[in-house]
Design an enzyme around this catalytic site. Sequence first.
Site, PDB file in Angstrom:
ATOM      1  N   SER A  44      17.148   3.827  12.543  1.00  0.00           N
ATOM      2  CA  SER A  44      16.527   2.509  11.162  1.00  0.00           C
ATOM      3  C   SER A  44      17.891   2.013  10.740  1.00  0.00           C
ATOM      4  CB  SER A  44      16.290   3.191  10.369  1.00  0.00           C
ATOM      5  OG  SER A  44      17.068   4.403  10.389  1.00  0.00           O
ATOM      6  N   ASP A 354      14.906   2.124   0.000  1.00  0.00           N
ATOM      7  CA  ASP A 354      12.966   2.843  -0.034  1.00  0.00           C
ATOM      8  C   ASP A 354      12.619   4.121  -0.136  1.00  0.00           C
ATOM      9  OD1 ASP A 354      14.796   3.372   2.305  1.00  0.00           O
ATOM     10  OD2 ASP A 354      13.234   2.587   3.124  1.00  0.00           O
ATOM     11  N   HIS A 357      16.518   4.698   3.743  1.00  0.00           N
ATOM     12  CA  HIS A 357      18.039   3.645   3.860  1.00  0.00           C
ATOM     13  C   HIS A 357      18.154   3.145   2.724  1.00  0.00           C
ATOM     14  CE1 HIS A 357      14.007   3.566   6.776  1.00  0.00           C
ATOM     15  NE2 HIS A 357      15.128   3.660   7.905  1.00  0.00           N
TER      16      HIS A 357
END
Length: 390
Positions: A44, A354, A357
Site C-alpha cells: 500500500s 489513517d 499510512h
Amino acid sequence: MAACPCFLWSLQQQWIEVFLVVLVVTIPKATMGCYTSIFSFGDSLADTGNLYYSSQDPTNNCFLHPFGETYFQYPTGRCSDGRLVIDFVAEYFGIPLLKPYLGIKNGKLKDANVERGVNFAVAGSTALGIEFFDKNGIHNVITNDSLRIQLDWFKELLPSLWNSSSTSAGLKSILGSSLIFFGEIGGNDYNYPLFLQSKSVEEIMTYVPQVVGAITSGIKELIDLGAVTIVVPGYLPIGCSSTYLTIYTTIDEKEYDQAGCIKWLNKFSEYHNEQLQLALHQLRELHPHTNIIYADYYNAAFPLYQDPDQFGFTGSALKSCCGGGGSFNYNMSALCGSSVRIACDNPYHYINWDGVHLTEAAYRWIAQGILEGPYTIPHITMPCLMQKMR
Ligand SMILES: *[C@@H]1O[C@H](CO)[C@@H](O)[C@H](O)[C@H]1NC(C)=O
Ligand SMILES: *[C@@H]1O[C@H](CO)[C@@H](O)[C@H](O)[C@H]1NC(C)=O
Ligand SMILES: *[C@@H]1O[C@H](CO)[C@@H](O)[C@H](O)[C@H]1NC(C)=O
C-alpha cells in the site's frame, strides 16, 4: 551533473530552504528524463489502484472518501490523502503517474501507455506467499497478490513492451533504461502478525531471513530479465505509527523514545532494514553491472517525527489526521473512510494519515529525501549519470 535533474544538497538546512520554495511550486520535473520508464512493485505504500481493480466489488477503506481528497479530490485506490512516494518519483523523472496493472489488464484503464511504466504494487501485499501465513495461523491477510504474483504479472506484460522474439537484446535495452522501484514490500509480512498481537517479536524476527530472501530472489529475477537500476525501499519506523502506538500502548515510559515512538518496534524495523541491506550488498557483488539502490525510508521518515515543526507538521506528530478518536486518533472500530468520513482540517500538518499510512505531505518529504536528499545508498543520481554517459 547538469544532464540530470539532480541537485546535491549536502547541508540539510539548505535542503529544507530549497524545499520550502519547491513546496509552493512543485517538485522539479526532469526536463530530460534519466529513465524511459518506471516499473513498481510493493504494497500500500506504492499501490496506485491494483487492490481496487483486483476485485469485482472492491471494499477497502482506501477506496472511500476522504482518501485522495488532498490531491485527486476523489479516492483512487491510493492509501493516502494524495500522492505516494512513487507518484513523486514519476513526476520527478517526467513520467506519467503509474497506472495499476490490474486496471489495464481488465480494460478499465484506457491509454495506459505501458511503455512509460506500470505499477504492480498491491495494498496489503506481502513478500511471502499466502501459504506462509496460512501455515502460521495468520488469517488477516487481505490479498493473495504477493510479490511472486506481481512478478508473474510483470512477465505477462513483457510482450506488450517488446515484440521481437528472435533476440533478448531488445528487451534488455528496454529494461536497462527503466527504473525499477521494488517496494516497500515485506512490511505487511510483519504487520499482519503484529496487528493480531498473536506472535512475539522474537518469533516475527525469525521471518526476516525469509522475507529478505523473497525480496532478493525477486530482484535476481528482474536482473536476469535485464533490469539494471533497482531501487529497494526499506521499512518505515513503525514505532511511530498511530496504529502501533495504539495497539502496543503502555504506561512504561521507558518503552518510548523522546518523540514518543515505541523503541522496540523501531528497533525491529531497523533489524529488517539491516538484514535487507546486507542482502543487497551481496547482490551488488554478484551483479556488478547493476545499480541496486537502497532507499532508506526509515531514516527519511524518522526526522519528521523527531522534529515535526521543522518540517511543517504542526498538528500532532503521532496522531492520525483521519481516525476515530483516542490518544492517537486511531480506533480500529472507527477507521478513516468507513466510519470516519472527515479528515483533519489540514492534512499538510500531519505525518500519519489513517494510522497505518502517511499523508501526501510526509510522502513528499520521503520522496525528496530519496531523490535529492541523503537517503539512498548509493545516491540515486549516480546510476542516472552513468546511464547518461554510456
Ligand atoms: C486466497 O487464498 C486462500 C487460500 O490460502 C483462498 O482460500 C482464498 O479464496 C484466496 N483469495 C482470493 C481472493 O483469491
Ligand atoms: C506487440 O504486439 C501486440 C499485438 O500485436 C501489440 O498490441 C503491441 O502494441 C505490440 N507492442 C509493441 C511494443 O510493439
Ligand atoms: C472506537 O469506536 C467505537 C465505535 O465507534 C466506539 O464505540 C469506541 O468508544 C471508540 N473507542 C475510543 C477509544 O474512542
